[in-house]
Design a protein around this motif. Structure first.
Motif, PDB file in Angstrom:
ATOM      1  N   VAL A 311       0.858  -1.225   0.024  1.00 21.52           N
ATOM      2  CA  VAL A 311       0.023   0.027   0.041  1.00 21.52           C
ATOM      3  C   VAL A 311       0.832   1.370   0.103  1.00 21.52           C
ATOM      4  N   VAL A 312       2.048   1.191  -0.098  1.00 20.80           N
ATOM      5  CA  VAL A 312       3.226   2.114  -0.170  1.00 20.80           C
ATOM      6  C   VAL A 312       3.513   2.169  -1.732  1.00 20.80           C
ATOM      7  N   PRO A 313       3.315   3.491  -2.335  1.00 17.29           N
ATOM      8  CA  PRO A 313       3.800   3.662  -3.657  1.00 17.29           C
ATOM      9  C   PRO A 313       5.168   3.350  -3.981  1.00 17.29           C
ATOM     10  N   ASP A 314       5.597   2.610  -5.013  1.00 19.96           N
ATOM     11  CA  ASP A 314       7.191   2.587  -5.227  1.00 19.96           C
ATOM     12  C   ASP A 314       7.659   3.707  -6.292  1.00 19.96           C
ATOM     13  N   LEU A 315       6.593   4.103  -7.021  1.00 24.54           N
ATOM     14  CA  LEU A 315       6.956   5.121  -8.057  1.00 24.54           C
ATOM     15  C   LEU A 315       6.011   6.199  -7.927  1.00 24.54           C
ATOM     16  N   VAL A 316       6.215   7.593  -8.031  1.00 27.96           N
ATOM     17  CA  VAL A 316       5.333   8.713  -8.296  1.00 27.96           C
ATOM     18  C   VAL A 316       5.667   9.401  -9.468  1.00 27.96           C
ATOM     19  N   LEU A 355      12.824  -0.672 -14.846  1.00 25.14           N
ATOM     20  CA  LEU A 355      13.767   0.294 -14.696  1.00 25.14           C
ATOM     21  C   LEU A 355      13.625   1.109 -13.044  1.00 25.14           C
ATOM     22  N   MET A 356      12.666   0.795 -12.657  1.00 21.13           N
ATOM     23  CA  MET A 356      12.478   1.532 -11.342  1.00 21.13           C
ATOM     24  C   MET A 356      12.655   3.143 -11.330  1.00 21.13           C
ATOM     25  N   ARG A 357      12.252   3.604 -12.301  1.00 19.41           N
ATOM     26  CA  ARG A 357      12.406   5.096 -12.526  1.00 19.41           C
ATOM     27  C   ARG A 357      11.084   5.596 -13.155  1.00 19.41           C
ATOM     28  N   ALA A 358      10.797   6.781 -12.427  1.00 22.38           N
ATOM     29  CA  ALA A 358       9.448   7.547 -12.780  1.00 22.38           C
ATOM     30  C   ALA A 358       9.832   8.642 -13.722  1.00 22.38           C
ATOM     31  N   ASP A 359      11.129   8.921 -14.089  1.00 20.14           N
ATOM     32  CA  ASP A 359      11.523  10.128 -14.441  1.00 20.14           C
ATOM     33  C   ASP A 359      11.800  10.093 -16.006  1.00 20.14           C
ATOM     34  N   LEU A 360      11.375   9.035 -16.831  1.00 20.53           N
ATOM     35  CA  LEU A 360      11.953   8.655 -18.096  1.00 20.53           C
ATOM     36  C   LEU A 360      10.603   9.101 -18.959  1.00 20.53           C
TER      37      LEU A 360
END
Length: 426
Positions: A311-316, A355-360
């Motif tokens: 329930v905790v977001p991994d990516l925002v 990729l565990m990235r929310a900035d691409l």
């Protein structure tokens, strides 16, 4: 927040006209070349936006679209006509063909909320906003103004076997204590068994159901509810209509925007919006449009019985003028799409979970012109992806005194792509 599409109990303030617009060009890098539609469904050209004929083609405020990728069936939630329309194939849909079936109405020429009755029943709908398929081809509908989610056995099987095109009856109901003839918001009080304006729906490979319970500012997870053996059960069980996990709230009996305070990673705020989406990808990861917080959130899966149920977001996903996001979707390569209504754009992020990235941020489709045309994209809402990674976008637009809804299809080349880093805080 635009007048006429903000809803308290999904009572729209103005009549919204509709048509479908279909885009069949490649998605290209942002800033290189603009996408443009080549076909329109439901109007005679790209610039008309009159209220529809109530028939097998016209629509009035479609809010969501779903694709059964196994067989190409297409569903559209035609919200102001209080129905869900279905096409046997995406090809026929893209060619502008008439719908093959209708859910929620007795025929293609009817449009009343609950078929103009004083109460709902298993065959009716009132302001459906979310639609989805499960692996068994059952259809799930976020029946927002009836404050319920209803499930139908595969209507396309009935179409093929019995030539049935309408009057489909739901087999399961969520949010109304098992009753098909009530529609109270938070029936018997806010709880694991209640709903208030359920909109987006999604079903993962294990049959877990995810619901955007919009006016309760939460995303609910129901562990493999079908086959259903009991209407009510203890949270944490399966095979019932009781929610097992609440995302965005501290428990299953709370529903305040941002839990009564400011936004944190553990909160959601989406109440009073129309078209709030939820999605799962091929890895059973969850995406939620946190509309009033101007962000989308991703939660790593899996979810379900005896799973971790994160329930905790991994990516925002935020910044880059991502304002009032509603529609969310992920393709088979786990590229993520989110629509930004106020910015008239759909954003695509390159493989954020792998990729565990929310900035691409790879693509920004739009923005739209003030008036509808082949290249505009105004107030995009619901999103869906087909088997070959074409993107479908429910596209509302608004001019003084009128609005327009469209569904676009954009062809995309599959495979991995290099995304560009986004502009934080823009």
């Amino acid at each position: 927040m635009r007048p006429g599409l903000r809803t308290g109990r999904i009572v729209l303030a103005a009549l919204i006209a509709a048509h479908l617009l279909i885009l069949t060009v490649r998605l290209l890098r942002a800033g290189v070349e603009a996408s443009s539609a080549d076909r329109v469904v439901g109007q005679i050209d790209f610039v008309k936006n009159q209220v529809n004929f109530v028939d097998a083609i016209g629509m009035n405020a479609p809010a969501d679209v779903a694709i059964d990728v196994a067989n190409g069936h297409v569903l559209v939630a035609d919200s102001q006509n209080n129905r869900v329309m279905g096409w046997k194939s995406a090809t026929a849909f893209a060619a502008g063909g008439a719908a093959d079936l209708v859910i929620g109405q007795p025929d293609f020429n009817s449009s009343g909320c609950n078929q103009n009755a004083s109460a709902p029943d298993p065959t009716t709908l009132c302001r459906p906003i979310g639609v989805g398929f499960d692996a068994a081809h059952r259809v799930y509908v976020g029946d927002a103004q009836n404050n319920r989610v209803v499930v139908f056995n595969d209507p396309f099987a009935l179409l093929s076997g019995n030539d049935q095109t309408s009057d489909f009856a739901a087999i399961v109901v969520f949010g109304q204590a098992g009753s098909f003839v009530t529609n109270t918001a938070n029936e018997n009080g806010l709880s694991a068994d209640s709903l208030d304006s359920p909109q987006g729906v999604a079903i993962d490979a294990s049959g877990n159901l995810f619901v955007a319970d919009v006016n309760n500012n939460r995303a609910l997870v129901f562990f493999s509810p079908i086959p259903m053996t009991a209407v009510k059960g203890p949270p944490g069980n399966f095979g019932d209509a009781t929610a097992d996990v609440a995302i965005g709230q501290p428990d299953l009996v709370s529903g305040a925007c941002n839990q009564g305070g400011s936004a944190t990673p553990l909160t959601l705020c989406m109440n009073s919006f129309f078209g709030v989406g939820i999605a799962v990808d091929v890895g059973d990861n969850l995406y939620v449009a946190d509309t009033r917080n101007n962000r989308a959130l991703e939660y790593n899966g899996p979810f379900g019985y005896e799973q971790s149920n994160n329930v905790v977001p991994d990516l925002v996903f935020e910044g880059n003028s991502l304002v009032q996001p509603t529609g969310v979707a992920a393709d088979s390569n786990q590229n993520f799409y989110v629509s930004s209504e106020a910015n008239n754009q759909v954003y695509e992020y390159t493989q954020p979970v792998p990729l565990m990235r929310a900035d691409l941020l790879n693509l920004q489709i739009g923005p739209g012109a003030q008036n509808p045309n082949a290249a505009s994209l105004q107030f995009p809402m619901g999103l869906a992806i087909d088997a070959v990674n074409n993107l479908y976008v429910v596209r509302p637009g608004q001019q003084p005194g009128a609005g327009v809804q469209r569904v676009r299809i954009a062809g995309q080349q599959g495979g991995q792509r290099r995304g560009r880093t986004d502009r934080s805080g823009a």
